[in-house]
Design a protein around this motif. Structure first.
Motif, short mmCIF file in Angstrom:
data_model
loop_
_atom_site.label_atom_id
_atom_site.label_comp_id
_atom_site.label_asym_id
_atom_site.label_seq_id
_atom_site.Cartn_x
_atom_site.Cartn_y
_atom_site.Cartn_z
N LYS A 27 -9.23 0.03 -9.33
CA LYS A 27 -10.04 0.50 -9.98
C LYS A 27 -8.73 0.60 -11.31
O LYS A 27 -9.43 0.79 -12.07
N GLN A 28 -7.52 1.34 -11.16
CA GLN A 28 -6.31 1.38 -11.54
C GLN A 28 -6.32 -0.15 -13.04
O GLN A 28 -6.15 0.72 -14.82
N ALA A 76 -2.89 7.94 -4.84
CA ALA A 76 -3.68 7.46 -6.56
C ALA A 76 -2.44 7.39 -7.73
O ALA A 76 -3.22 5.97 -8.27
N SER A 77 -2.93 9.00 -7.44
CA SER A 77 -1.73 8.82 -9.24
C SER A 77 -1.20 8.11 -9.69
O SER A 77 -0.58 8.07 -10.67
N ARG A 101 -8.78 -1.06 -3.37
CA ARG A 101 -9.91 -0.32 -4.00
C ARG A 101 -9.10 0.74 -5.08
O ARG A 101 -9.78 0.51 -6.71
N ASP A 102 -8.04 1.39 -4.66
CA ASP A 102 -7.27 2.76 -5.90
C ASP A 102 -6.66 0.94 -7.63
O ASP A 102 -6.81 1.41 -8.34
N SER A 119 0.89 -0.96 0.06
CA SER A 119 0.43 -0.24 0.26
C SER A 119 0.83 1.27 0.28
O SER A 119 0.35 2.12 0.12
N ASP A 126 -7.63 0.70 0.76
CA ASP A 126 -7.48 1.80 -0.02
C ASP A 126 -6.90 1.66 -1.14
O ASP A 126 -7.23 1.34 -2.07
N ALA A 127 -6.04 0.95 -0.68
CA ALA A 127 -4.99 0.36 -2.04
C ALA A 127 -5.40 -0.59 -2.44
O ALA A 127 -5.37 -0.80 -3.66
N LEU A 163 -0.11 5.30 -8.74
CA LEU A 163 -0.53 4.27 -9.87
C LEU A 163 -0.44 4.39 -11.20
O LEU A 163 -0.25 3.36 -11.83
N GLU A 164 -0.66 5.87 -12.07
CA GLU A 164 -1.15 5.77 -12.90
C GLU A 164 0.07 5.49 -14.02
O GLU A 164 0.75 5.53 -15.15
#
Lengths: 472, 647
Positions: A355-356, A321-322, A351-352, A316, A348-349, A324-325
């Motif tokens: 999403k990614q 979160a950005s 989830r993110d 994590s 949270d990780a 991760l992009e």
């Protein structure tokens, strides 16, 4: 004391370091292995409490020139003689044994061991006369030779899976690639899948790998496995610390071959010789091959070129979160493990990252639970999240390669849940104790002040009363 | 006048009633120490103690010297932070007076097979009223394995400690010592496989009591017949003590070698004897897995599983009223030996201690049910902070247990064993080592330690000899019996520097607690190897200063003899013999052979208990009767996970 110059090795030297069986004294070997590494060697460090069998198997698979050990718990004569014998028995009598044990190893025992064929036992007086670097120079100088220079008929007998033959063939690939280039490696008539594991440093890759291996060996009673693990070389010294084996509890098994490679170029995540090593293991006919590499950056996806299925291990702790992009592996990896799932922010990780992953793969319709993103706590014994991941890895391998490796085990596959020793809400206990005790101290100071004033006022009162009586 | 009276009234309201009481009762309390005898109670026993001793000059030397403070502020402050020994916060000691007629001396032994160590125990404790035995195990045992002919194991059997792999070994080891006698106490230096060795020990103690019952009730002949029958059924010979019994060994514990009381006595009688024995047995098992991971490395199970085993032991102790046995010895010794300075030793050890408290509380145990089963173990070096290590430890513990955990007085009392520092012994001019040990012992005795071990001067180079061990014992005896000032039991109190050092070290420990707290507590800090790195850094600092001579060590880096004070190399060291090693392997093989029917079933139960989250130690009490150490360790690996080494 004048500074002793570091010896400059002429060849690529690989040295296995460890502390003896049932011996937890690892301070000295930790100092030694650092100096050996800074003297330009590739060090495969096994840590403390290692049996002769483990060390010898490691030295052979790693095709090391030497073994450097400490032994402080007695039984050294038997230990080192047995090591010498076992090396010879396995046709690896060229591997030299160096050791130290402070005053525990007596002078006549040192002589006995030297006479037996142990390359050198360093005594405390050697240390005083030669200095640390001097001792290491001596050790490295004596290890400065090539273990193998010619292929011989190695390729023809690779399929026998003799670890020494495979190890030496990989060494040829590393040190004399031209000699291998002219040959075509035989391939066995079976599908041999390659699993690639990469991820950020400190994500717990080697523990996770060990947990996969443990389950694999348990799952299949007769399947074999080769592991190739890559660690970076230091550009300044040329040395490298090949540190995956120390974490691996399940590899000392006749069905497992493991080889650690140094990148030999600091800016790469993979060794140039990784594909050759894979091909050699394939030619030897292992049922599965795992390649593990330290991730060196966000854009490191090279591993996917060498494997059929890739697994990205992270935690994590990636920042916002950005971030991760920017991680290319989230585009390429077949599976993602969020390890150390007991760490803060892991939900949270999860989830993110999901999403990614959806964004990267355009899989917006897939349910969260069906995404190949797994929460794991590899450090926790029999972790259900690890069970999930293991199953998913094997399923993915079967699906993508048709390899006959259908997992048969029944494992509990719930979500990873940390079994806490200290409940999370109690984790501040030390701070609370400090606060409690300091509160007491403050109270003591206040109460003592009050008592002191009281004493003074009472004393004053008494004195005034006395003088009043006198006045009368 | 009225204004002053108003002030007095206001201040009296602010003064806490317990503080007022302390001030009001002071003079009376002080008187108690001036009277000839002082009476106090320990565990429902009234103890009467003479308050003074007389010197050759006929001076009356008070055992407890009280402060001459008159002003209330000083008097209150002193009572709240120092107080007389035996009263909160126990800075000067946990008991009002030291026990009479019992020096806090432990006899350390461990070499070869159980017989050799047994002989040694009897030799060193012959004629001593109290038998305080301390057991060192060989490295095979420390790592939870069985003796074996494989050379890398074979060479270590019975070296630097005793080889113990089965219940029979434990019975022989402690034979001739009544393990349930109030004057016997046994300490076992074992951590990774502590629960298993504890199982051996408890069963040995229970079987001794069975044996006493058999003799007292004239059942000896009948029992012997039963045992013979058991063995002839199995077609095997009974195990026996190898060699002659040493002087002082009456054979207690050997009658039931090869069997247990449960096999020869009716179940109800056995259970009764067992539960009585458990309530009486005295001793300590080290079992401190946190410091192993931080400093010493004899971990065999995953840390979480090892902690669970510790919790299971403590839970079992509570349920079975094992009140006189310490379930853990929370140890700073190895942390200091690995290189930590005294402040770090104390801070890490206490933080480990509080971690066990939190863990046991989280498992639903009550503080007053387990805190009295905790004990501590420190190293005593030569640094200034060592003068106050016990004072600070007791004070911090008491404040936290009383006010944060609401523990009772018994829980608030921190008891500790202390050993002079092995690291401060040098291999040059080894005669000087006794001088260092003497000074360290003096620190410890003035600091009111509960038990003390003084190292032999030759320990830096070899296994101590009878001669060197005798000298080490003499150090303690000379301080306790000859040194006049040591007749006083609170010689440190009232010293400005001691008070200042106490505050300084206490504060430094809190600072370290906060650093550990920032890293997620003890376990969080361990994940990033914070403790390990800190110890290594401090070790390096010491080595650097020692090397460049800034830190003077007489006869090592300064004041060298005309010959340059060379390193002393021992001519020979004590090693276990071929015969002993072979005997251990043979004994193990016949034990396993004898129990080959029962063992698999119990190993299975053990694993099942682990999987079902039942109390593992409960099953271990039975499994340790018929399974060997290695068998049990290996069974537990498959359900608890092996320790994973760190870089």
């Amino acid at each position: 004391m004048h500074e002793i110059q570091k010896y400059q090795p002429k060849h690529k030297i690989r040295i296995v370091t460890a502390a003896s069986l049932f011996d937890g004294h690892d301070a000295a070997i930790n100092v030694m292995r650092r100096i050996i590494q800074s003297t330009g060697c590739e060090v495969i460090h096994l840590g403390h409490n290692r049996s002769v069998d483990e060390v010898v198997n490691c030295a052979i698979q790693e095709d090391a020139q030497s073994i450097a050990m400490t032994s402080y718990q007695g039984g050294h004569t038997e230990y080192f003689k047995y090591m010498f014998d076992l090396l010879n028995e396995k046709g690896a009598g060229h591997i030299k044994i160096f050791a130290g044990g402070g005053g525990v190893i007596l002078p006549d025992e040192i002589k006995e061991l030297h006479d037996y064929g142990i390359a050198r036992i360093y005594s405390p007086d050697d240390g005083r006369v030669m200095g640390l670097q001097g001792m290491i120079n001596d050790l490295v100088m004596q290890s400065d030779y090539e273990t193998v220079t010619e292929l011989g008929n190695h390729l023809a007998v690779l399929h026998e899976k003799n670890p020494k033959t495979i190890a030496e063939t990989i060494t040829i690939a590393e040190n004399h690639p031209e000699k291998l280039a002219s040959h075509k490696l035989e391939k066995e008539n079976k599908i041999i899948p390659v699993l690639g594991i990469t991820g950020t440093g400190g994500a717990g890759k080697s523990s996770l790998l060990d947990e996969l291996v443990r389950r694999y060996l348990h799952d299949f009673e007769d399947k074999t496995l080769a592991i190739i693990s890559v660690d970076p070389s230091k550009r300044k010294t040329g040395g490298a610390l090949l540190g995956d084996r120390i974490r691996m509890n399940s590899i000392n098994n006749p069905r497992v071959f493991m080889r650690s490679l140094a990148t030999r170029q600091a800016n790469l995540a993979l060794s140039k010789y990784v594909q050759a090593s894979i091909d050699i293991c394939k030619s030897a006919g292992y049922d599965m091959i795992i390649v593990e590499t330290s991730g060196i950056g966000q854009s490191d996806t090279e591993i996917t070129e060498h494997c059929d299925v890739s697994l990205y291990v992270m935690t994590s702790e990636y920042g916002a979160a950005s971030q991760l992009e920017k991680i290319d592996m989230l585009d390429f990896a077949d599976l993602v493990a969020i390890n150390k799932f007991d760490k803060k922010g892991s939900l949270d990780a999860l989830r993110d990252v999901r999403k990614q992953y959806k964004r990267n793969h355009n899989k917006f319709e897939v349910k969260d639970e069906d995404l190949p993103v797994y929460a794991t706590i590899a450090s926790q014994f029999n972790d259900p999240g690890m069970n999930n991941l293991y199953k998913a890895v094997m399923d993915s391998i079967c699906q993508k390669t048709d390899a006959p490796l259908q997992s048969q085990t029944k494992l509990t596959t719930d979500q990873s849940k940390k079994i806490y020793v200290i409940p999370p809400e109690r984790v501040r206990y030390l701070a609370e104790i400090v606060e409690n005790n300091r509160r007491y101290d403050e109270w003591v100071t206040k109460q003592s002040d009050i008592a002191q004033k009281l004493y003074q006022f009472k004393g004053t009162m008494e004195m005034l009363n006395e003088s009043k009586v006198e006045e009368k | 006048m009225q204004k002053i009276q108003d002030k007095i009234n206001a201040l009296e309201k602010q003064l806490a009633p317990e503080c007022k009481e302390l001030i009001d009762n002071w003079q009376e309390k002080e008187k108690l120490y001036q009277e000839e005898d002082y009476n106090f109670t320990v565990r429902n026993k009234t103890i009467k103690i003479k308050t003074h001793s007389e010197s050759l000059s006929h001076s009356q030397i008070p055992k407890i010297s009280t402060p001459r403070y008159k002003a209330w502020g000083d008097l209150l402050q002193w009572q709240l932070q120092e107080n007389v020994p035996g009263e909160f916060p126990y800075t000067a000691g946990i008991y009002p007076f030291k026990r009479e007629g019992e020096d806090p001396t432990r006899m350390f032994a461990g070499e070869g097979g159980p017989e050799r160590t047994n002989k040694r125990f009897h030799y060193v404790s012959l004629g001593q009223p109290a038998k305080r035995l301390s057991t060192a195990f060989d490295s095979v045992t420390l790592y939870g394995e069985d003796p074996h002919v494989r050379p890398d194991i074979y060479g270590k059997i019975g070296n630097s400690g005793v080889s113990i792999a089965t219940l029979d070994d434990a019975k022989k080891l402690y034979s001739g010592f009544d393990l349930c006698s109030p004057t016997t106490s046994v300490s076992m230096t074992i951590n990774g496989p502590a629960a298993i060795l504890l199982g051996f020990f408890m069963n040995a103690a229970v079987d001794q009591q069975c044996e006493k019952y058999i003799i007292a009730n004239g059942l000896e002949k009948e029992t012997q017949a039963k045992i013979e029958a058991i063995f002839s059924n199995k077609g095997m010979t009974r195990p026996s003590y190898n060699g002659e019994l040493p002087q002082g060994n009456d054979g207690l514990g050997l009658m039931l070698l090869g069997v247990t009381g449960a096999e020869v006595l009716p179940d109800d009688i056995y259970q009764k004897i067992k539960s009585e024995a458990m309530a009486m047995v005295r001793g300590t098992v080290q079992a401190d897995i946190l410091k192993e991971d931080q400093a010493q490395n004899t971990c065999i199970f995953s840390t979480e599983f090892a902690l669970r085993l510790m919790g299971d032991i403590q839970y079992y102790f509570i349920k079975n009223k094992v009140r006189n046995f310490y379930s853990v010895s929370i140890s700073g010794y190895h942390i200091a030996e690995a290189g930590a300075n005294p402040i770090t030793q104390l801070a890490l050890t206490l933080s480990n201690g509080f971690t066990y408290v939190e863990y046991y509380l989280s498992r639903g145990m009550h503080i007053d049910d387990f805190a009295p089963n905790l004990s501590f173990f420190f190293s005593n070096g030569i640094d200034p902070e060592y003068a106050v290590i016990g004072r600070v430890a007791r004070r911090i513990w008491a404040k936290a247990i009383k006010h944060k955990y609401n523990g009772n007085e018994r829980s608030q009392m921190l008891k500790y064993h202390i050993q002079t520092s092995g690291r401060s012994l040098h291999a040059q001019e080894i005669d000087f080592n006794d001088i260092r040990t003497t000074l360290q012992a003096l620190y410890a005795i003035y600091d009111n330690c509960n038990s003390l071990h003084t190292n032999a001067y030759d320990e830096a180079i070899t296994t101590p000899t009878e001669e060197s061990v005798r000298r080490a014992m003499a150090i303690q005896l000379i301080i306790n019996r000859e040194l006049g000032l040591a007749k006083n039991e609170n010689p440190l109190q009232g010293s400005f520097i001691i008070e200042e050092m106490t505050n300084l070290v206490e504060d430094a420990v809190y600072t370290e607690f906060m650093r550990i707290n920032e890293r997620g507590g003890v376990l969080g800090a361990m994940e990033t190897m914070y403790q390990r790195n800190k110890i290594q850094e401090e070790s390096l600092y010491y080595e650097t200063l020692k090397h460049n001579g800034e830190y003077p060590i007489i006869g090592v880096n300064t004041f060298l003899s005309s010959k340059g004070s060379p390193t002393v190399i021992p001519q020979e060291v004590i090693r276990s013999t071929e015969e002993e090693k072979q005997f251990q392997i043979t004994a193990l093989n016949s034990f396993q052979q004898r129990n080959k029917k029962e063992a698999p079933e119990l190993l299975q139960q053990l694993k099942q208990a682990a999987i079902d989250n039942d109390n593992i130690f409960h099953v271990l009490m039975d499994a340790s009767k018929v399974c060997s150490l290695g068998q049990i360790s290996n069974a537990l690996y498959s359900v608890g996970g092996q320790y994973r080494r760190n870089m």
